[in-house]
Design a protein around this motif. Sequence first.
Motif, PDB file in Angstrom:
ATOM      1  N   ASP A 173     118.239 -17.516  14.293  1.00 53.01           N
ATOM      2  CA  ASP A 173     117.733 -16.853  15.609  1.00 53.01           C
ATOM      3  C   ASP A 173     118.413 -15.495  15.910  1.00 53.01           C
ATOM      4  O   ASP A 173     117.946 -14.674  16.134  1.00 53.01           O
ATOM      5  CB  ASP A 173     117.804 -17.715  16.510  1.00 53.01           C
ATOM      6  N   LEU A 174     119.692 -15.317  15.228  1.00 53.20           N
ATOM      7  CA  LEU A 174     120.448 -14.200  15.637  1.00 53.20           C
ATOM      8  C   LEU A 174     119.886 -13.015  14.663  1.00 53.20           C
ATOM      9  O   LEU A 174     119.762 -11.886  14.892  1.00 53.20           O
ATOM     10  CB  LEU A 174     121.783 -14.350  15.311  1.00 53.20           C
ATOM     11  N   LEU A 175     119.639 -13.342  13.326  1.00 55.33           N
ATOM     12  CA  LEU A 175     119.409 -12.453  12.270  1.00 55.33           C
ATOM     13  C   LEU A 175     117.738 -12.322  11.919  1.00 55.33           C
ATOM     14  O   LEU A 175     117.684 -11.712  10.998  1.00 55.33           O
ATOM     15  CB  LEU A 175     119.992 -12.886  11.177  1.00 55.33           C
ATOM     16  N   GLY A 176     117.174 -13.390  12.396  1.00 53.14           N
ATOM     17  CA  GLY A 176     115.676 -13.321  11.905  1.00 53.14           C
ATOM     18  C   GLY A 176     115.472 -13.722  10.737  1.00 53.14           C
ATOM     19  O   GLY A 176     114.945 -13.195   9.910  1.00 53.14           O
ATOM     20  N   LEU A 177     116.130 -14.950  10.186  1.00 48.55           N
ATOM     21  CA  LEU A 177     116.126 -15.046   8.632  1.00 48.55           C
ATOM     22  C   LEU A 177     115.152 -16.162   8.469  1.00 48.55           C
ATOM     23  O   LEU A 177     114.604 -16.939   9.466  1.00 48.55           O
ATOM     24  CB  LEU A 177     117.432 -16.125   8.367  1.00 48.55           C
ATOM     25  N   ASP A 178     114.465 -16.128   7.104  1.00 49.94           N
ATOM     26  CA  ASP A 178     113.505 -17.145   6.904  1.00 49.94           C
ATOM     27  C   ASP A 178     114.041 -18.320   6.387  1.00 49.94           C
ATOM     28  O   ASP A 178     115.399 -18.374   6.269  1.00 49.94           O
ATOM     29  CB  ASP A 178     112.495 -16.401   5.867  1.00 49.94           C
ATOM     30  N   ARG A 179     113.451 -19.370   6.072  1.00 51.58           N
ATOM     31  CA  ARG A 179     114.079 -20.637   5.384  1.00 51.58           C
ATOM     32  C   ARG A 179     114.971 -20.180   4.238  1.00 51.58           C
ATOM     33  O   ARG A 179     115.872 -20.969   4.163  1.00 51.58           O
ATOM     34  CB  ARG A 179     112.860 -21.483   5.098  1.00 51.58           C
ATOM     35  N   ARG A 180     114.388 -19.693   3.333  1.00 46.12           N
ATOM     36  CA  ARG A 180     115.291 -19.586   2.100  1.00 46.12           C
ATOM     37  C   ARG A 180     116.415 -18.706   2.403  1.00 46.12           C
ATOM     38  O   ARG A 180     117.728 -19.267   1.938  1.00 46.12           O
ATOM     39  CB  ARG A 180     114.304 -18.683   0.872  1.00 46.12           C
ATOM     40  N   GLN A 181     116.337 -17.657   3.187  1.00 47.53           N
ATOM     41  CA  GLN A 181     117.712 -16.901   3.608  1.00 47.53           C
ATOM     42  C   GLN A 181     118.806 -17.878   4.578  1.00 47.53           C
ATOM     43  O   GLN A 181     119.919 -17.931   4.483  1.00 47.53           O
ATOM     44  CB  GLN A 181     117.099 -15.847   4.403  1.00 47.53           C
ATOM     45  N   THR A 182     117.981 -18.625   5.256  1.00 49.61           N
ATOM     46  CA  THR A 182     118.890 -19.614   6.065  1.00 49.61           C
ATOM     47  C   THR A 182     119.564 -20.781   5.273  1.00 49.61           C
ATOM     48  O   THR A 182     121.036 -20.688   5.419  1.00 49.61           O
ATOM     49  CB  THR A 182     117.959 -20.208   7.059  1.00 49.61           C
ATOM     50  N   ASN A 183     119.094 -21.207   4.372  1.00 54.17           N
ATOM     51  CA  ASN A 183     119.637 -22.132   3.296  1.00 54.17           C
ATOM     52  C   ASN A 183     120.609 -21.509   2.434  1.00 54.17           C
ATOM     53  O   ASN A 183     121.717 -22.071   2.256  1.00 54.17           O
ATOM     54  CB  ASN A 183     118.641 -22.885   2.202  1.00 54.17           C
TER      55      ASN A 183
END
Length: 474
Positions: A173-183
């Motif tokens: 939520d803070l950085l606007g990451l997608d699923r791949r980036q979050t993992n």
Amino acid sequence: MQKTYITTIPDKAGAFLKANQIIAGHGGNIVRVSYNKAVDLHTLFLDVEADKKQLQKITQDLGAIGYLANENKLSQRVMLVEVRLLDVPGALTPVLELLQRHHINISYLNAQQSGTPYQKIRMGLYIEEPAVMKQLLDDMSAICDVKILEYSVTEKILDSTVFYIEFANEMRDLLGLDRRQTNQFIIESNRIMQMLDGKDQAPFKSFDYIRRFARFIAGHRGGNYQPIISQRRMSPQVMGYIVEPPCGSNTYLLDDGKELLCIDGGFRCFLPELQPILESMIPGFSTRKKTVALTHGDIDHTGLLSIADRVLLSENCYQNFVLEREGKADYREQNPLHAPYCCLSKIITGYTPPELDRMEIIGRKLDEKTLSHIGTLDFADLHFEVYEGNGGHVRGETVYVDTENRLMFSGDNWVNIKGFSDDQMAFNKLAPYLMTSVNMDSKEATACRKQLQKWAKGMVVCPGHGMWFEAAAK
């Protein structure tokens, strides 16, 4: 090939054995494993080495037994609520029955008498289906007073079974990451935690520093980007400007009235904030020919490369970017102690490897001297001798010295800690902790700095971080 699995295992004997049997059964080799019950009760990280077909079978079988985090896991939430009940026997029973009807697990519970007729009870509610939140709160409000509290991991108020879910949600939520980036963010955070745990650092401290790093970058976007700007005459023909951001390297601009020579450029993510500032400072900035000279390839120095007409750098610095363009580990990432932090930094700052077509190599280091002369750089009436260090800070590190005009651009081989602003001081404490050191070789870095200090007597030193300063003549 190597793949990292974020597995969700049951808290019972033999759970890891089952995963190990599947991996070994398909010919896979576990090269890293990380599990810390104090951080998260169920999450186990596994780095597995195998060929592509073997990894596919391993993935399929781990998924079949429910060990792989499903795609919806990051939508799960923990909601911290406080209910106010009469301090009488059985007052909590209706609330617990309500939670059971909605299939809500309690991850945290804290209650004690307060010396009043009422008792306040805090509960962490593990919400697997966010759609039930509103209905749950409506039903709960009908039987007692309910207050939703702000959740903070650093307060350690929740059971460890949901730590990685909450951390992933917060960063996404803070950085606007997608699923791949979050993992990937979670994987690299775990690597840092595991590395520092081996140095007897508290696990939650590692995540707290990562959180501070991410919040610092996100919190200084837009109108919160407030750099310190100064100027001084560099030579009869050249005016110099320094832009000191709250985080990231200094940006130097040398202006001869026609062209611009920029030395370093901060984080790429701040370019939307930095560029309008430069355009307001320097007439015709956007249409002027711009050359960027890099002191080294760390991502907090490369923010202006996308708008440069040409980029000057050492051959080793160039090869660092070649590795990145090929999808390989760059020089810092080849160091296991630095790799997780560097990967996180790239995610947090939205870094992408620069294009190579506008890059021009100044020269090549051919010896093992602490500082080796690799070429020259001329701009208006400035004449810089260019030296490359021995990789103490990072391979490809470059220093620019104009003896006639008494100027030195030292990069991160010599920074002005005493000249840090409060923001810069706070931010620059994070990397040494998360990497254990900002230098690849501290002994070589010290030798390089001492050599620069001898050369710099009577010069204006323009460091990679901190305000420029005049070195003592003696």
